[in-house]
Design a protein around this motif. Structure first.
Motif, mmCIF file in Angstrom:
data_model
loop_
_atom_site.group_PDB
_atom_site.id
_atom_site.type_symbol
_atom_site.label_atom_id
_atom_site.label_comp_id
_atom_site.label_asym_id
_atom_site.label_seq_id
_atom_site.Cartn_x
_atom_site.Cartn_y
_atom_site.Cartn_z
ATOM 1 N N MET A 1 40.862 14.828 37.460
ATOM 2 C CA MET A 1 41.172 13.489 37.886
ATOM 3 C C MET A 1 41.059 13.392 39.398
ATOM 4 O O MET A 1 41.531 14.247 40.123
ATOM 5 C CB MET A 1 42.582 13.117 37.437
ATOM 6 C CG MET A 1 43.015 11.775 37.933
ATOM 7 S SD MET A 1 44.627 11.358 37.288
ATOM 8 C CE MET A 1 44.496 9.610 37.393
ATOM 9 N N GLY A 2 40.449 12.323 39.864
ATOM 10 C CA GLY A 2 40.270 12.101 41.285
ATOM 11 C C GLY A 2 41.455 11.384 41.901
ATOM 12 O O GLY A 2 42.537 11.329 41.327
ATOM 13 N N ALA A 3 41.230 10.825 43.078
ATOM 14 C CA ALA A 3 42.292 10.138 43.804
ATOM 15 C C ALA A 3 41.833 8.754 44.217
ATOM 16 O O ALA A 3 40.671 8.550 44.574
ATOM 17 C CB ALA A 3 42.687 10.938 45.035
ATOM 18 N N LEU A 4 42.754 7.835 44.177
ATOM 19 C CA LEU A 4 42.520 6.463 44.608
ATOM 20 C C LEU A 4 43.447 6.192 45.780
ATOM 21 O O LEU A 4 44.658 6.382 45.672
ATOM 22 C CB LEU A 4 42.817 5.485 43.474
ATOM 23 C CG LEU A 4 42.773 4.011 43.851
ATOM 24 C CD1 LEU A 4 41.329 3.543 43.899
ATOM 25 C CD2 LEU A 4 43.550 3.191 42.864
ATOM 26 N N VAL A 5 42.876 5.751 46.889
ATOM 27 C CA VAL A 5 43.645 5.460 48.077
ATOM 28 C C VAL A 5 43.403 4.006 48.457
ATOM 29 O O VAL A 5 42.253 3.560 48.504
ATOM 30 C CB VAL A 5 43.242 6.383 49.251
ATOM 31 C CG1 VAL A 5 44.036 6.059 50.501
ATOM 32 C CG2 VAL A 5 43.413 7.849 48.874
ATOM 33 N N GLU A 51 39.559 2.986 39.879
ATOM 34 C CA GLU A 51 40.384 3.822 38.996
ATOM 35 C C GLU A 51 39.579 4.310 37.792
ATOM 36 O O GLU A 51 39.716 5.454 37.361
ATOM 37 C CB GLU A 51 41.629 3.073 38.541
ATOM 38 C CG GLU A 51 42.513 3.978 37.731
ATOM 39 C CD GLU A 51 43.982 3.785 37.986
ATOM 40 O OE1 GLU A 51 44.712 3.795 36.995
ATOM 41 O OE2 GLU A 51 44.385 3.636 39.142
ATOM 42 N N ALA A 52 38.728 3.448 37.240
ATOM 43 C CA ALA A 52 37.913 3.850 36.087
ATOM 44 C C ALA A 52 36.955 4.976 36.466
ATOM 45 O O ALA A 52 36.739 5.907 35.693
ATOM 46 C CB ALA A 52 37.144 2.650 35.533
ATOM 47 N N VAL A 53 36.385 4.914 37.663
ATOM 48 C CA VAL A 53 35.424 5.946 38.096
ATOM 49 C C VAL A 53 36.119 7.275 38.360
ATOM 50 O O VAL A 53 35.628 8.330 37.964
ATOM 51 C CB VAL A 53 34.630 5.472 39.337
ATOM 52 C CG1 VAL A 53 33.810 6.605 39.932
ATOM 53 C CG2 VAL A 53 33.724 4.292 38.971
ATOM 54 N N VAL A 54 37.271 7.254 39.038
ATOM 55 C CA VAL A 54 37.933 8.523 39.395
ATOM 56 C C VAL A 54 38.813 9.079 38.279
ATOM 57 O O VAL A 54 39.317 10.190 38.404
ATOM 58 C CB VAL A 54 38.763 8.408 40.701
ATOM 59 C CG1 VAL A 54 37.893 7.960 41.857
ATOM 60 C CG2 VAL A 54 39.966 7.508 40.530
ATOM 61 N N ALA A 55 38.976 8.326 37.189
ATOM 62 C CA ALA A 55 39.865 8.775 36.108
ATOM 63 C C ALA A 55 39.463 10.133 35.556
ATOM 64 O O ALA A 55 40.323 10.959 35.254
ATOM 65 C CB ALA A 55 39.887 7.739 34.982
ATOM 66 N N ASP A 56 38.176 10.381 35.420
ATOM 67 C CA ASP A 56 37.711 11.626 34.809
ATOM 68 C C ASP A 56 36.838 12.474 35.734
ATOM 69 O O ASP A 56 36.240 13.444 35.287
ATOM 70 C CB ASP A 56 36.924 11.309 33.534
ATOM 71 C CG ASP A 56 37.793 10.610 32.498
ATOM 72 O OD1 ASP A 56 38.964 10.998 32.357
ATOM 73 O OD2 ASP A 56 37.300 9.676 31.851
ATOM 74 N N GLU A 57 36.746 12.080 37.004
ATOM 75 C CA GLU A 57 35.907 12.833 37.927
ATOM 76 C C GLU A 57 36.707 13.235 39.156
ATOM 77 O O GLU A 57 37.616 12.528 39.578
ATOM 78 C CB GLU A 57 34.703 11.988 38.359
ATOM 79 C CG GLU A 57 33.755 11.705 37.212
ATOM 80 C CD GLU A 57 32.354 11.441 37.702
ATOM 81 O OE1 GLU A 57 31.899 12.168 38.607
ATOM 82 O OE2 GLU A 57 31.733 10.521 37.179
ATOM 83 N N ASP A 58 36.341 14.347 39.737
ATOM 84 C CA ASP A 58 37.012 14.860 40.918
ATOM 85 C C ASP A 58 36.417 14.188 42.160
ATOM 86 O O ASP A 58 35.691 14.811 42.933
ATOM 87 C CB ASP A 58 36.838 16.385 40.975
ATOM 88 C CG ASP A 58 37.875 17.038 41.860
ATOM 89 O OD1 ASP A 58 38.933 16.434 42.090
ATOM 90 O OD2 ASP A 58 37.617 18.168 42.323
ATOM 91 N N LEU A 59 36.727 12.893 42.318
ATOM 92 C CA LEU A 59 36.216 12.083 43.419
ATOM 93 C C LEU A 59 37.367 11.425 44.163
ATOM 94 O O LEU A 59 38.437 11.228 43.617
ATOM 95 C CB LEU A 59 35.309 10.964 42.887
ATOM 96 C CG LEU A 59 34.054 11.372 42.148
ATOM 97 C CD1 LEU A 59 33.396 10.138 41.522
ATOM 98 C CD2 LEU A 59 33.092 12.055 43.093
#
Length: 140
Positions: A1-5, A51-59
């Motif tokens: 899971m990635g991060a959202l800032v 959030e949809a993009v970073v939900a399953d990727e390390d971004l």
């Protein structure tokens, strides 16, 4: 899971009505690639897409308002304010680093139960309607 800032703004903040962009980039220094900037979107759409993009990727996704400046002076003013904030942040960060030196680090920057954050991205039609609203604001 990635991060959202993103910015933590009060409900009446004028920036909430601005167009927002998303910058996607690597989560760590091991990956090297140019960030991808998307938008403009309405804030809710930008948050949902990020959030949809970073939900399953390390971004890392940074969601921020796009400043529709129309003069060089406005741009220069924002640059000066950003530089001043960075200088102040360096002093504050050094003090905080010293204070937190003995604590274990953990990273979680948003609440999953927050209604502003959803893993369901808006539909294409919803995004296009948002584009039209943003265009109307910028042309008025």
């Amino acid at each position: 899971m990635g991060a959202l800032v993103t910015l933590d703004l009060p409900a009446d903040a004028p920036a909430l009505t601005l167009p927002w962009i998303i910058t996607f980039g690597p989560m760590n220094d091991e990956e090297e690639w140019e960030p991808v900037v998307c938008g403009p979107y309405e804030r809710a759409h930008a948050l949902a897409l990020a959030e949809a993009v970073v939900a399953d990727e390390d971004l890392m996704a940074v969601v921020e308002p796009l400043q529709p400046h129309v003069t060089v002076a406005q741009i220069q003013g924002d640059i000066a304010a950003s530089r001043l904030a960075a200088e102040n942040e360096d002093v504050e960060t050094a003090a905080l680093d010293a204070e937190l030196a003995g604590y274990e680090e953990s990273f979680h920057d948003h609440e999953h139960g927050d209604e502003d954050h959803t893993h369901e991205p808006p539909s294409v039609d919803e995004i296009r309607a948002g584009f039209a609203r943003i265009a109307a604001k910028l042309n008025s």
